[in-house]
Write a protein that holds these residues in place. Sequence first.
Motif, PDB file in Angstrom:
ATOM      1  N   LEU A  45      -7.802  20.510 -35.809  1.00 17.18           N
ATOM      2  CA  LEU A  45      -8.734  20.870 -34.907  1.00 17.18           C
ATOM      3  C   LEU A  45      -9.386  22.462 -36.624  1.00 17.18           C
ATOM      4  O   LEU A  45      -8.940  22.693 -37.008  1.00 17.18           O
ATOM      5  CB  LEU A  45      -8.590  21.897 -33.659  1.00 17.18           C
ATOM      6  CG  LEU A  45      -7.743  20.907 -33.107  1.00 17.18           C
ATOM      7  CD1 LEU A  45      -7.684  21.467 -31.821  1.00 17.18           C
ATOM      8  CD2 LEU A  45      -9.598  19.872 -32.460  1.00 17.18           C
ATOM      9  N   VAL A  46     -11.081  21.849 -35.872  1.00 21.69           N
ATOM     10  CA  VAL A  46     -11.534  23.460 -37.508  1.00 21.69           C
ATOM     11  C   VAL A  46     -11.313  24.512 -36.032  1.00 21.69           C
ATOM     12  O   VAL A  46     -11.898  24.524 -35.231  1.00 21.69           O
ATOM     13  CB  VAL A  46     -13.088  22.575 -37.623  1.00 21.69           C
ATOM     14  CG1 VAL A  46     -13.343  24.147 -38.335  1.00 21.69           C
ATOM     15  CG2 VAL A  46     -12.915  21.400 -38.288  1.00 21.69           C
ATOM     16  N   THR A  47     -11.236  25.770 -36.903  1.00 24.67           N
ATOM     17  CA  THR A  47     -10.427  26.767 -36.287  1.00 24.67           C
ATOM     18  C   THR A  47     -11.807  27.679 -37.174  1.00 24.67           C
ATOM     19  O   THR A  47     -11.683  28.748 -36.562  1.00 24.67           O
ATOM     20  CB  THR A  47      -9.088  26.937 -36.747  1.00 24.67           C
ATOM     21  OG1 THR A  47      -8.719  26.996 -38.004  1.00 24.67           O
ATOM     22  CG2 THR A  47      -8.777  26.363 -35.982  1.00 24.67           C
ATOM     23  N   GLN A  94     -19.542  10.880 -33.582  1.00 25.75           N
ATOM     24  CA  GLN A  94     -21.077  12.026 -33.754  1.00 25.75           C
ATOM     25  C   GLN A  94     -21.090  12.085 -35.911  1.00 25.75           C
ATOM     26  O   GLN A  94     -19.997  11.702 -36.105  1.00 25.75           O
ATOM     27  CB  GLN A  94     -20.161  13.454 -33.236  1.00 25.75           C
ATOM     28  CG  GLN A  94     -19.974  13.431 -31.771  1.00 25.75           C
ATOM     29  CD  GLN A  94     -19.403  14.620 -30.985  1.00 25.75           C
ATOM     30  OE1 GLN A  94     -18.713  15.236 -31.798  1.00 25.75           O
ATOM     31  NE2 GLN A  94     -20.385  15.239 -30.689  1.00 25.75           N
ATOM     32  N   LEU A  95     -21.293  12.710 -35.606  1.00 23.46           N
ATOM     33  CA  LEU A  95     -22.596  12.533 -37.371  1.00 23.46           C
ATOM     34  C   LEU A  95     -21.108  13.569 -37.751  1.00 23.46           C
ATOM     35  O   LEU A  95     -21.065  13.242 -39.197  1.00 23.46           O
ATOM     36  CB  LEU A  95     -23.829  13.357 -37.344  1.00 23.46           C
ATOM     37  CG  LEU A  95     -24.483  11.979 -36.883  1.00 23.46           C
ATOM     38  CD1 LEU A  95     -26.042  13.737 -36.858  1.00 23.46           C
ATOM     39  CD2 LEU A  95     -25.080  11.200 -37.570  1.00 23.46           C
ATOM     40  N   LEU A  96     -20.913  14.836 -37.056  1.00 23.45           N
ATOM     41  CA  LEU A  96     -20.142  15.697 -37.596  1.00 23.45           C
ATOM     42  C   LEU A  96     -19.022  15.629 -36.158  1.00 23.45           C
ATOM     43  O   LEU A  96     -19.040  15.641 -35.432  1.00 23.45           O
ATOM     44  CB  LEU A  96     -20.185  17.152 -38.291  1.00 23.45           C
ATOM     45  CG  LEU A  96     -20.990  17.194 -39.360  1.00 23.45           C
ATOM     46  CD1 LEU A  96     -21.914  17.819 -40.102  1.00 23.45           C
ATOM     47  CD2 LEU A  96     -20.740  16.020 -40.876  1.00 23.45           C
ATOM     48  N   THR A  97     -17.320  16.199 -37.615  1.00 21.32           N
ATOM     49  CA  THR A  97     -16.641  16.139 -35.975  1.00 21.32           C
ATOM     50  C   THR A  97     -15.658  17.841 -36.312  1.00 21.32           C
ATOM     51  O   THR A  97     -15.768  17.985 -37.147  1.00 21.32           O
ATOM     52  CB  THR A  97     -15.485  15.367 -35.854  1.00 21.32           C
ATOM     53  OG1 THR A  97     -15.049  15.730 -34.680  1.00 21.32           O
ATOM     54  CG2 THR A  97     -15.039  14.927 -36.950  1.00 21.32           C
ATOM     55  N   GLY A  98     -15.840  18.521 -35.394  1.00 20.96           N
ATOM     56  CA  GLY A  98     -14.721  19.286 -35.032  1.00 20.96           C
ATOM     57  C   GLY A  98     -12.925  19.336 -34.842  1.00 20.96           C
ATOM     58  O   GLY A  98     -12.389  20.165 -35.261  1.00 20.96           O
ATOM     59  N   HIS A  99     -13.000  17.719 -34.389  1.00 21.48           N
ATOM     60  CA  HIS A  99     -11.930  17.460 -33.920  1.00 21.48           C
ATOM     61  C   HIS A  99     -11.915  16.535 -35.055  1.00 21.48           C
ATOM     62  O   HIS A  99     -12.004  15.111 -34.911  1.00 21.48           O
ATOM     63  CB  HIS A  99     -11.538  16.859 -33.080  1.00 21.48           C
ATOM     64  CG  HIS A  99     -10.050  16.167 -32.425  1.00 21.48           C
ATOM     65  ND1 HIS A  99      -9.803  15.708 -31.430  1.00 21.48           N
ATOM     66  CD2 HIS A  99      -9.269  16.043 -32.932  1.00 21.48           C
ATOM     67  CE1 HIS A  99      -8.844  14.863 -31.238  1.00 21.48           C
ATOM     68  NE2 HIS A  99      -8.411  15.264 -32.383  1.00 21.48           N
ATOM     69  N   VAL A 100     -10.584  16.480 -36.541  1.00 24.04           N
ATOM     70  CA  VAL A 100     -10.456  15.364 -37.701  1.00 24.04           C
ATOM     71  C   VAL A 100      -9.995  14.284 -36.993  1.00 24.04           C
ATOM     72  O   VAL A 100      -8.198  14.950 -36.429  1.00 24.04           O
ATOM     73  CB  VAL A 100     -10.424  16.089 -38.992  1.00 24.04           C
ATOM     74  CG1 VAL A 100     -11.516  16.822 -39.947  1.00 24.04           C
ATOM     75  CG2 VAL A 100      -9.368  16.864 -39.299  1.00 24.04           C
ATOM     76  N   VAL A 127     -12.966  25.897 -44.910  1.00 27.04           N
ATOM     77  CA  VAL A 127     -12.461  25.548 -43.911  1.00 27.04           C
ATOM     78  C   VAL A 127     -11.128  25.445 -43.334  1.00 27.04           C
ATOM     79  O   VAL A 127     -10.694  25.588 -44.374  1.00 27.04           O
ATOM     80  CB  VAL A 127     -13.193  24.056 -43.398  1.00 27.04           C
ATOM     81  CG1 VAL A 127     -13.144  23.319 -41.611  1.00 27.04           C
ATOM     82  CG2 VAL A 127     -14.212  23.542 -43.951  1.00 27.04           C
ATOM     83  N   GLU A 128     -10.495  25.959 -42.247  1.00 32.44           N
ATOM     84  CA  GLU A 128      -9.314  26.296 -41.776  1.00 32.44           C
ATOM     85  C   GLU A 128      -8.851  25.242 -40.823  1.00 32.44           C
ATOM     86  O   GLU A 128     -10.309  25.093 -39.674  1.00 32.44           O
ATOM     87  CB  GLU A 128      -9.220  27.359 -41.000  1.00 32.44           C
ATOM     88  CG  GLU A 128      -9.211  28.710 -42.103  1.00 32.44           C
ATOM     89  CD  GLU A 128      -8.820  30.413 -42.134  1.00 32.44           C
ATOM     90  OE1 GLU A 128      -8.663  30.130 -40.641  1.00 32.44           O
ATOM     91  OE2 GLU A 128      -8.948  30.867 -42.957  1.00 32.44           O
ATOM     92  N   TYR A 129      -7.728  24.584 -40.488  1.00 34.00           N
ATOM     93  CA  TYR A 129      -7.836  24.132 -39.637  1.00 34.00           C
ATOM     94  C   TYR A 129      -6.493  24.013 -39.531  1.00 34.00           C
ATOM     95  O   TYR A 129      -5.399  24.990 -39.272  1.00 34.00           O
ATOM     96  CB  TYR A 129      -7.178  22.690 -40.079  1.00 34.00           C
ATOM     97  CG  TYR A 129      -8.413  21.886 -41.473  1.00 34.00           C
ATOM     98  CD1 TYR A 129      -9.512  20.861 -40.264  1.00 34.00           C
ATOM     99  CD2 TYR A 129      -8.418  22.292 -42.684  1.00 34.00           C
ATOM    100  CE1 TYR A 129     -10.433  20.238 -40.827  1.00 34.00           C
ATOM    101  CE2 TYR A 129      -9.567  21.800 -42.925  1.00 34.00           C
ATOM    102  CZ  TYR A 129     -11.008  20.963 -41.958  1.00 34.00           C
ATOM    103  OH  TYR A 129     -12.000  20.619 -43.359  1.00 34.00           O
ATOM    104  N   GLN A 130      -6.411  23.540 -37.772  1.00 37.08           N
ATOM    105  CA  GLN A 130      -4.949  23.300 -37.183  1.00 37.08           C
ATOM    106  C   GLN A 130      -4.587  22.204 -36.949  1.00 37.08           C
ATOM    107  O   GLN A 130      -5.454  21.760 -36.332  1.00 37.08           O
ATOM    108  CB  GLN A 130      -5.100  24.402 -35.300  1.00 37.08           C
ATOM    109  CG  GLN A 130      -4.031  23.881 -34.856  1.00 37.08           C
ATOM    110  CD  GLN A 130      -4.310  24.105 -33.175  1.00 37.08           C
ATOM    111  OE1 GLN A 130      -4.816  24.671 -32.583  1.00 37.08           O
ATOM    112  NE2 GLN A 130      -3.281  23.453 -32.143  1.00 37.08           N
ATOM    113  N   GLU A 131      -3.292  22.577 -37.069  1.00 36.31           N
ATOM    114  CA  GLU A 131      -2.874  20.463 -37.910  1.00 36.31           C
ATOM    115  C   GLU A 131      -1.831  20.128 -36.455  1.00 36.31           C
ATOM    116  O   GLU A 131      -1.822  21.073 -36.175  1.00 36.31           O
ATOM    117  CB  GLU A 131      -1.516  20.816 -38.879  1.00 36.31           C
ATOM    118  CG  GLU A 131      -2.615  21.365 -40.334  1.00 36.31           C
ATOM    119  CD  GLU A 131      -2.021  20.446 -41.447  1.00 36.31           C
ATOM    120  OE1 GLU A 131      -1.253  19.300 -41.411  1.00 36.31           O
ATOM    121  OE2 GLU A 131      -1.478  21.452 -42.579  1.00 36.31           O
TER     122      GLU A 131
END
Length: 761
Positions: A45-47, A94-100, A127-131
Amino acid sequence: MALGVSLKRVDAEAKVTGRARYTDDLSMPGMRYAKYVRSPIAHGLVTRINTQAALQLPGVEAIFTYLDVPQQCFPTAGHAWSLDASKHDVADKQLLTGHVRHHGDGVAIVVACDPLTAEKAAQLVEVEYQELPVMINATSALAADAPRLHGGTSNVLKQHALKGGDPDTALAAAEVLVAGHYQTQVVQHCHLEGVISYAYMDQLQRIVVVSSTQIPHIVRRVVGQALNLPWSAIRVIKPYLGGGFGNKQDVLEEPMCAFLTWKLGGVPVKIELSREECFLASRTRHAFAVSGKLGVSNDGILQAYSLDVLSNTGAYASHGHSIAAAGANKIAYLYPRIALGYQATTYYSNLPNAGAMRGYGAPQVTFALECMMDEAAAQLGMDPLELRMKNVARQGDTNPLNHKKIHSAGILECLQKGRELFEWDARRAACLNQSGPIRRGVGVACLSYASNTYPVGVEIASARLLMNQDGTINLQIGATEIGQGSDTVFAQMAAETIGVPSSAIYVISTQDTDITAYDPGAFASRQSYVTAPAIRQAATELRTKIIQHAAYMCGQPSWALDVINGEVVFKTRPEQALFSVQQVSMSAHYDQEIGGQLMAEVSCKTRSNPPAFGCTFVDLTVDIPLCKVTINKIINLHDSGQILNPQLAEGQVHGGMGMGIGWTLFEEMIVDEKSGIVRNPNLLDYKFPTILDLPDLDCAFVETYEPQSAYGHKALGEPPLISPAPAIRNAIWLATGVKIDELPLTPKTLYRHFAQAGLIE
């Protein structure tokens, strides 16, 4: 005769001289360029996302993140629309996502004045992510505690079961039973022209998308769905296209291009994926795990088989479960006098998104089926060619799943002809009872394939013919030329029916959804079969109009006249020309009392879907210590009905055989099991065969006549890819005694199996 001859491709000179204009050749003043910010992880998730540094770079005009795009999901699969909502493609993109959900998923996009600035700016976006846990196979993705990639109760996208007869009872009663588990890998299409499109707004504030796509009319619809706009607000233009193989049967970057120009006041915006991005963020071939059972009698009569398929669709649905479902429908014609069971499950994972690829599920399931056929032959002590000849389809058989009658079937003749041309008996005898480090093997495998998507999908095609003053004829079709040669065959069809030389037909290859009548696109080996009725009807109508006007010109009844080789003649005296077609056209245009431009337009639907058949024979050498396979001879034989253009048909077969060999011996997208990172997303590390890696390719045809077809022909585009893999696997087994039930058969795979079998230390 215009059909059945090797007419030169109508686009040949334009392509070899560079006059053909592809999407990247059609630049516009003021073009902007967009580059994605892509996820370096496979699941998370993009945090936090910070675009400030990127926005300050000179030349950057805008940055959009996943928070700035429309939040509704849309489908991307290139299927014709259905009036039945239950048949709609899954809308999960979606065109872009916050849930990769896969390595390379897009979280933001930069628009700049040039590609280099856009790329630099994309690297500056923080960009920071919660893996989250990574799942790349069925074990992890279908575990009870697996994270849900798209909500719901599991990561199963869809599953279904089909039966023809009672396979369970038939298998239980079979005198010889074979069972096995077969695995195929993830590969990429590797078309020469990458994924590229651009969009702008016209003077009417409509969005115009120019794209390298196989499916312009479907792109129009999906862009409208993605942006919540009327479909008529979108115009899609498809120029020359440099290959697609199914990758461009998905709606890829067109919705994003449309969104960007829409948000930026109509300026043209181009997106061109790098080769690495094509691997990560376009589409791949589905990896299948197939568990199979096959039962035969002691005298070699096939009783039943069942296949249980697990299909890995990756991060998004795309064509999703239709790939696994299609596999059953395409192979059921091959050995029809049996009971057949087929179960399939398609699931989400953190692999790059899988979609359509040449063969559409048939290569994977045919690999399993044709491996089991050889194993059954071995248990019976029977020549595997003889086993196939006992059981393949005959004219008059019916498909065990849909009960459709087979009106033309040349697969037995293909096997007989291949036996002679390949010298099967002598070659096989030379391969028995071998020892030593260098061994030789021969193999054979069969295929069946459909000629379109009916009745699963609507099959509609269109053709427009307009006669010019000089007697030449413009042919405009909705069907898309993507390199397979369809435009050439369409010209031959029109010329044959009208009665003019093929050189008189000018095919307008560019598809434009504002101008070109509807056709869903190039896929499913459907083009020549489904478009033929529209061309034939339109050409017949135009021919009638030519004769009617010629009858007026000479004061004769129209029933007495004919058109032959561009001349109007009496049927009873065809050697004596009354008028040229050019004279008739000039009169129709300029006679003060009667006439008009001679034209015809037809849009029609196809409601038949005959099977094509084929087989592969291969002779190869295995260097056991080096784990190396060398193909000495390979030949494909095909029943595709009447062959419309022999040279083009041969080219189709050679291309498919090359792809089949690549899929079998070379290609594999290597994905780290723990991280989901793709390790070889380029043409250096992804081992794609070049011309130097391929053997001489040979092919032959058995011409049948398909009565349901407008010109007696059937599918040919995809079948050549399907049977090389099991034929090669079977030959390696004969050579070494080692059964390898997974692809690709690379040195790495061979080493593991040879070592396990004790052939090498």
